[in-house]
Write a protein that holds these residues in place. Structure first.
Motif, short mmCIF file in Angstrom:
data_model
loop_
_atom_site.label_atom_id
_atom_site.label_comp_id
_atom_site.label_asym_id
_atom_site.label_seq_id
_atom_site.Cartn_x
_atom_site.Cartn_y
_atom_site.Cartn_z
N ARG A 1 43.34 58.84 53.68
CA ARG A 1 43.87 59.83 54.63
C ARG A 1 42.90 60.11 55.78
NH1 ARG A 1 44.53 65.73 53.02
NH2 ARG A 1 43.34 64.89 51.31
N GLN A 2 41.59 60.07 55.50
CA GLN A 2 40.58 60.32 56.53
C GLN A 2 40.17 59.05 57.27
OE1 GLN A 2 40.02 61.49 53.26
NE2 GLN A 2 40.73 63.56 53.71
N THR A 3 40.90 57.98 57.10
CA THR A 3 40.68 56.64 57.68
C THR A 3 39.36 56.02 57.23
OG1 THR A 3 39.70 57.43 59.76
CG2 THR A 3 42.10 57.14 59.72
N SER A 4 38.90 56.38 56.03
CA SER A 4 37.75 55.69 55.43
C SER A 4 38.27 54.45 54.73
CB SER A 4 37.06 56.60 54.41
OG SER A 4 36.59 57.76 55.03
N PRO A 5 37.56 53.31 54.87
CA PRO A 5 38.05 52.07 54.25
C PRO A 5 38.04 52.14 52.73
CG PRO A 5 35.89 51.75 55.24
CD PRO A 5 36.32 53.12 55.60
N LEU A 6 39.01 51.51 52.11
CA LEU A 6 39.12 51.46 50.65
C LEU A 6 38.78 50.05 50.17
CD1 LEU A 6 42.39 53.51 50.07
CD2 LEU A 6 40.03 54.26 49.78
N ALA A 7 37.59 49.90 49.60
CA ALA A 7 37.17 48.60 49.06
C ALA A 7 37.75 48.42 47.67
CB ALA A 7 35.64 48.54 49.01
N GLY A 8 38.24 47.25 47.38
CA GLY A 8 38.76 46.93 46.06
C GLY A 8 40.23 47.23 45.86
N ALA A 9 40.97 47.50 46.92
CA ALA A 9 42.41 47.70 46.80
C ALA A 9 43.07 46.36 46.49
CB ALA A 9 42.99 48.29 48.08
N VAL A 10 43.99 46.35 45.55
CA VAL A 10 44.67 45.12 45.15
C VAL A 10 45.92 44.95 46.00
CG1 VAL A 10 45.81 43.91 43.26
CG2 VAL A 10 43.78 45.31 42.80
N VAL A 11 46.04 43.78 46.63
CA VAL A 11 47.17 43.48 47.51
C VAL A 11 47.92 42.29 46.91
CG1 VAL A 11 47.88 42.86 49.84
CG2 VAL A 11 45.83 44.26 49.49
N SER A 12 49.23 42.44 46.74
CA SER A 12 50.04 41.32 46.24
C SER A 12 51.19 41.08 47.19
CB SER A 12 50.55 41.60 44.82
OG SER A 12 51.35 42.74 44.79
N ASP A 13 51.49 39.81 47.39
CA ASP A 13 52.58 39.37 48.26
C ASP A 13 53.76 39.06 47.36
OD1 ASP A 13 54.28 38.14 50.01
OD2 ASP A 13 52.89 36.56 50.60
N ARG A 14 54.88 39.71 47.59
CA ARG A 14 56.04 39.58 46.71
C ARG A 14 56.65 38.19 46.71
NH1 ARG A 14 56.92 43.54 43.03
NH2 ARG A 14 56.71 45.56 43.94
N SER A 15 56.63 37.48 47.85
CA SER A 15 57.32 36.20 47.91
C SER A 15 56.52 35.07 47.25
CB SER A 15 57.64 35.82 49.35
OG SER A 15 56.45 35.59 50.07
N SER A 16 55.20 35.06 47.43
CA SER A 16 54.41 33.95 46.90
C SER A 16 53.58 34.35 45.68
CB SER A 16 53.48 33.41 47.98
OG SER A 16 52.53 34.40 48.34
N ASN A 17 53.66 35.61 45.25
CA ASN A 17 52.89 36.13 44.12
C ASN A 17 51.39 35.97 44.33
OD1 ASN A 17 55.21 36.88 42.72
ND2 ASN A 17 55.42 34.85 41.83
N PHE A 18 50.96 35.98 45.58
CA PHE A 18 49.55 35.88 45.92
C PHE A 18 48.90 37.24 45.71
CE2 PHE A 18 46.11 36.43 49.00
CZ PHE A 18 45.28 35.41 48.58
N ILE A 19 47.78 37.26 45.05
CA ILE A 19 47.07 38.52 44.80
C ILE A 19 45.65 38.39 45.33
CG2 ILE A 19 46.20 40.08 43.04
CD1 ILE A 19 48.57 39.33 41.32
N GLY A 20 45.20 39.44 46.01
CA GLY A 20 43.85 39.48 46.53
C GLY A 20 43.32 40.90 46.50
N VAL A 21 42.06 41.06 46.92
CA VAL A 21 41.40 42.36 46.89
C VAL A 21 40.76 42.60 48.24
CG1 VAL A 21 39.60 43.71 45.73
CG2 VAL A 21 40.96 42.09 44.42
N SER A 22 40.84 43.85 48.72
CA SER A 22 40.22 44.19 50.01
C SER A 22 38.69 44.17 49.86
CB SER A 22 40.70 45.56 50.50
OG SER A 22 40.32 46.57 49.61
N ASP A 23 38.00 43.84 50.94
CA ASP A 23 36.54 43.75 50.91
C ASP A 23 35.91 45.13 51.07
OD1 ASP A 23 36.68 44.37 53.61
OD2 ASP A 23 36.04 42.41 54.31
N GLN A 24 34.59 45.17 51.22
CA GLN A 24 33.86 46.45 51.31
C GLN A 24 34.22 47.26 52.54
OE1 GLN A 24 29.87 45.10 51.26
NE2 GLN A 24 29.82 44.50 53.40
N ASN A 25 34.80 46.62 53.56
CA ASN A 25 35.23 47.32 54.77
C ASN A 25 36.72 47.64 54.75
OD1 ASN A 25 32.63 47.14 55.92
ND2 ASN A 25 33.05 45.01 56.47
N GLY A 26 37.38 47.45 53.59
CA GLY A 26 38.80 47.74 53.47
C GLY A 26 39.69 46.68 54.10
N ARG A 27 39.13 45.53 54.45
CA ARG A 27 39.89 44.49 55.13
C ARG A 27 40.36 43.43 54.13
NH1 ARG A 27 39.94 45.71 60.18
NH2 ARG A 27 38.18 46.72 61.16
#
Length: 108
Positions: free
Chosen positions: A33-59
């Motif tokens: 909410r305060q626009t601080s980056p979130l490191a370690g967020a899990v991102v999954s793509d529904r079509s290809s079932n690709f899963i990854g994790v955001s880096d230390q800068n939230g990217r």
């Protein structure tokens, strides 16, 4: 036979090139909410079932196709489903919402 084979191969090369051109690699920023980056967020793509994790800068970098959807999960935050459309591809910032915890009882 060779003429129709040549036409078919040209058509296939053109179609594969068109399909490949629709997928774009985008850089997604995941923040709180305060626009601080979130490191370690899990991102999954529904079509290809690709899963990854955001880096230390939230990217997070992902190959997305329009009309796809991303699911973002992070401990202590609500899960968020994002539709990949032209507006998202132009400004790929995901703001996560904290979960509301009810801590009425404490066990000692």
């Amino acid at each position: 036979m060779t003429r129709s084979f040549r036409k078919l191969s040209i058509l296939l090369v053109f179609l594969v090139g068109r399909l490949h051109a629709q997928a774009q690699v985008i850089e997604v920023l995941i923040v709180d909410r305060q626009t601080s980056p979130l490191a370690g967020a899990v991102v999954s793509d529904r079509s290809s079932n690709f899963i990854g994790v955001s880096d230390q800068n939230g990217r997070f970098f992902c190959r997305c196709v329009q009309n796809d959807s991303l699911m973002i999960t992070y401990l202590g935050f609500e899960n968020k489903k994002i539709a990949v459309d032209s507006a998202f591809m132009y400004n790929p910032i995901i703001k996560m919402t904290e979960k509301a915890f009810n801590l009425d009882q404490v066990v000692i």
